[in-house]
Scaffold this motif. Structure first.
Motif, short mmCIF file in Angstrom:
data_model
loop_
_atom_site.label_atom_id
_atom_site.label_comp_id
_atom_site.label_asym_id
_atom_site.label_seq_id
_atom_site.Cartn_x
_atom_site.Cartn_y
_atom_site.Cartn_z
N ALA A 14 0.86 -1.19 0.14
CA ALA A 14 -0.15 0.12 -0.04
C ALA A 14 0.85 1.30 -0.07
CB ALA A 14 -0.84 0.09 1.07
N MET A 15 1.72 1.31 0.78
CA MET A 15 2.86 2.46 0.85
C MET A 15 3.64 2.74 -0.41
SD MET A 15 1.49 3.56 3.37
CE MET A 15 2.43 5.35 3.06
N ALA A 16 3.91 1.45 -0.87
CA ALA A 16 4.61 1.66 -2.57
C ALA A 16 3.56 2.28 -3.41
CB ALA A 16 5.14 0.26 -2.79
N GLY A 17 2.38 1.97 -3.37
CA GLY A 17 1.37 2.46 -4.10
C GLY A 17 1.27 3.96 -3.82
N ALA A 18 1.24 4.33 -2.33
CA ALA A 18 1.31 5.86 -1.81
C ALA A 18 2.32 6.53 -2.69
CB ALA A 18 1.41 5.90 -0.69
N TRP A 19 3.45 6.00 -2.61
CA TRP A 19 4.73 6.55 -3.34
C TRP A 19 4.57 6.69 -4.86
CZ3 TRP A 19 7.71 4.54 -7.35
CH2 TRP A 19 8.78 4.91 -7.57
N ALA A 20 3.89 5.57 -5.48
CA ALA A 20 3.53 5.93 -6.96
C ALA A 20 2.57 6.98 -7.28
CB ALA A 20 3.17 4.56 -7.51
N VAL A 21 1.47 7.18 -6.24
CA VAL A 21 0.70 8.06 -6.40
C VAL A 21 1.28 9.53 -6.25
CG1 VAL A 21 -1.64 9.04 -5.30
CG2 VAL A 21 -1.41 6.71 -5.76
N GLN A 22 1.91 9.61 -5.28
CA GLN A 22 2.74 11.05 -5.15
C GLN A 22 3.54 11.41 -6.13
OE1 GLN A 22 5.84 12.25 -4.57
NE2 GLN A 22 5.16 14.25 -4.19
N ARG A 23 4.22 10.39 -6.76
CA ARG A 23 5.17 10.58 -7.83
C ARG A 23 4.45 10.82 -9.41
NH1 ARG A 23 10.02 12.22 -7.24
NH2 ARG A 23 8.61 13.33 -5.59
N THR A 24 3.26 10.54 -9.56
CA THR A 24 2.50 10.79 -10.51
C THR A 24 1.55 12.03 -10.32
OG1 THR A 24 2.13 8.40 -10.78
CG2 THR A 24 0.55 9.75 -12.09
N THR A 25 1.08 12.23 -9.19
CA THR A 25 0.25 13.37 -9.18
C THR A 25 1.09 14.63 -8.63
OG1 THR A 25 -0.40 12.94 -6.72
CG2 THR A 25 -1.60 11.93 -8.78
N GLY A 26 1.77 14.44 -7.97
CA GLY A 26 2.77 15.65 -7.16
C GLY A 26 2.20 16.03 -5.92
N LEU A 27 1.21 15.23 -5.36
CA LEU A 27 0.27 15.86 -4.32
C LEU A 27 0.63 14.62 -2.92
CD1 LEU A 27 -3.06 16.53 -5.69
CD2 LEU A 27 -1.30 18.23 -5.09
N SER A 28 1.25 15.17 -2.13
CA SER A 28 1.71 14.42 -0.99
C SER A 28 0.67 14.11 -0.03
CB SER A 28 3.02 15.18 -0.39
OG SER A 28 4.21 15.33 -1.05
N GLY A 29 -0.53 14.83 -0.11
CA GLY A 29 -1.45 14.77 0.56
C GLY A 29 -2.25 13.13 0.45
N TRP A 30 -2.02 12.60 -0.64
CA TRP A 30 -2.57 11.36 -0.86
C TRP A 30 -1.79 10.20 -0.16
CZ3 TRP A 30 -7.15 11.68 -2.45
CH2 TRP A 30 -7.54 12.83 -3.30
N ILE A 31 -0.70 10.63 0.29
CA ILE A 31 0.21 9.60 1.12
C ILE A 31 -0.55 9.29 2.27
CG2 ILE A 31 2.25 9.20 2.51
CD1 ILE A 31 3.64 10.93 0.15
N ASP A 32 -0.95 10.22 2.98
CA ASP A 32 -1.44 10.01 4.41
C ASP A 32 -3.09 9.43 4.23
OD1 ASP A 32 0.59 10.69 5.91
OD2 ASP A 32 -0.05 12.85 6.40
N THR A 33 -3.58 9.84 3.20
CA THR A 33 -4.83 9.28 2.76
C THR A 33 -4.65 7.84 2.79
OG1 THR A 33 -5.46 11.25 1.61
CG2 THR A 33 -6.83 9.37 1.05
N ILE A 34 -3.89 7.32 1.73
CA ILE A 34 -3.58 5.66 1.50
C ILE A 34 -3.20 5.14 2.92
CG2 ILE A 34 -2.29 4.22 0.19
CD1 ILE A 34 -2.35 6.25 -2.03
#
Length: 266
Positions: A14-34
């Motif tokens: 899940a946190m690897a996925g959070a890393w991928a989402v942040q790298r793609t969107t540039g929005l770090s807020g999704w990290i704590d959401t995930i």
């Protein structure tokens, strides 16, 4: 043991996925959401498949699922509205060219922290003591108060941010009059409930103590208050410094003498 391995793998993924989402969107807020949803799912898996009192497992499932859905939904809504999280933005800026790799490692460390929290839920779910005991009722009361208090704190801050004063002032309404971070306090309080749910003579039960200890350390000394207050001092300057002089950082308590941003007593 297999159940814990599955949960650990899930949190890491899940946190690897959070890393991928942040790298793609540039929005770090999704990290704590995930992260919030991942912990909620991990705790739910523990409650469903652990071997403990069936009624206790149902209570554990309902409480940890409610926590994950509320916190994940709140942070996700805030991310859509506000964009970047200033704490992560500062980390990424400081890491420079190595930001991508260092963020990945940092999030895997978060997965380890998440596993320790889920371990507390697992400890509660494996408790074979007949449910409910008096201590279980107390645990439920603490969980409900913590969830409610954190939700109210988040709502009060959200309403403040919609006012014109939010651009230059600091929030001192509701719970925020008595703690600079009441949402963090109630979050820590929530993880205290698992110690009571898990209370038994077994070693597994004692492992639940790690959750509130870890959460307090993270919120007060690592990734919670320190970077957020550093950001507030940069953006609000003397006004936030004055707030630090009159309002407790974490535990709610009486306000000290009100101080003007210039340092004069009211």
């Amino acid at each position: 043991m297999l159940l814990l391995i599955v949960i650990a793998f899930w949190l890491s993924l899940a946190m690897a996925g959070a890393w991928a989402v942040q790298r793609t969107t540039g929005l770090s807020g999704w990290i704590d959401t995930i992260w919030s949803f991942a912990v909620g799912v991990g705790g739910s898996i523990a409650a469903v498949f652990a071997h403990g009192d069936p009624d206790r497992r149902i209570a554990v499932l309902m409480i940890v699922a409610a926590w994950g859905l509320r916190l994940g939904g709140h942070i996700g809504s805030r991310t859509r509205a506000s964009g970047e999280d200033p704490r992560y933005a500062k980390f990424i800026e400081e890491w420079g060219d190595g930001a991508s790799w260092r963020l990945f490692v940092f999030l895997q460390i978060q997965a380890i922290a998440a596993f320790i929290l889920v371990l507390a839920v697992y400890s509660a779910a494996t408790n074979e003591a007949s449910f409910p005991r008096v201590i279980d009722v107390l645990a439920i009361i603490i969980a409900v108060l913590a969830l409610t208090g954190e939700a109210i704190s988040d709502l009060q801050l959200r309403h403040f941010r919609k006012t014109p004063q939010a651009k230059t002032e600091v929030c001192e309404t509701g719970f925020w009059r008595y703690s600079r971070h009441p949402n963090y306090f109630f979050e820590w309080m929530f993880w205290c409930c698992w110690v009571l749910f898990a209370a038994s003579a077994s070693i597994v039960g004692w492992l639940s103590l790690l959750a509130p200890l870890l959460m307090y350390w993270l919120l007060v000394h690592v990734s919670g208050i320190p970077p957020l207050e550093e950001h507030m001092l940069r953006s609000r300057g003397k006004k936030f410094h004055a707030l630090q002089q009159r309002v407790n950082a974490f535990f709610p308590g009486p306000r000290k003498q009100d101080i003007h941003p210039e340092g004069e007593l009211k």
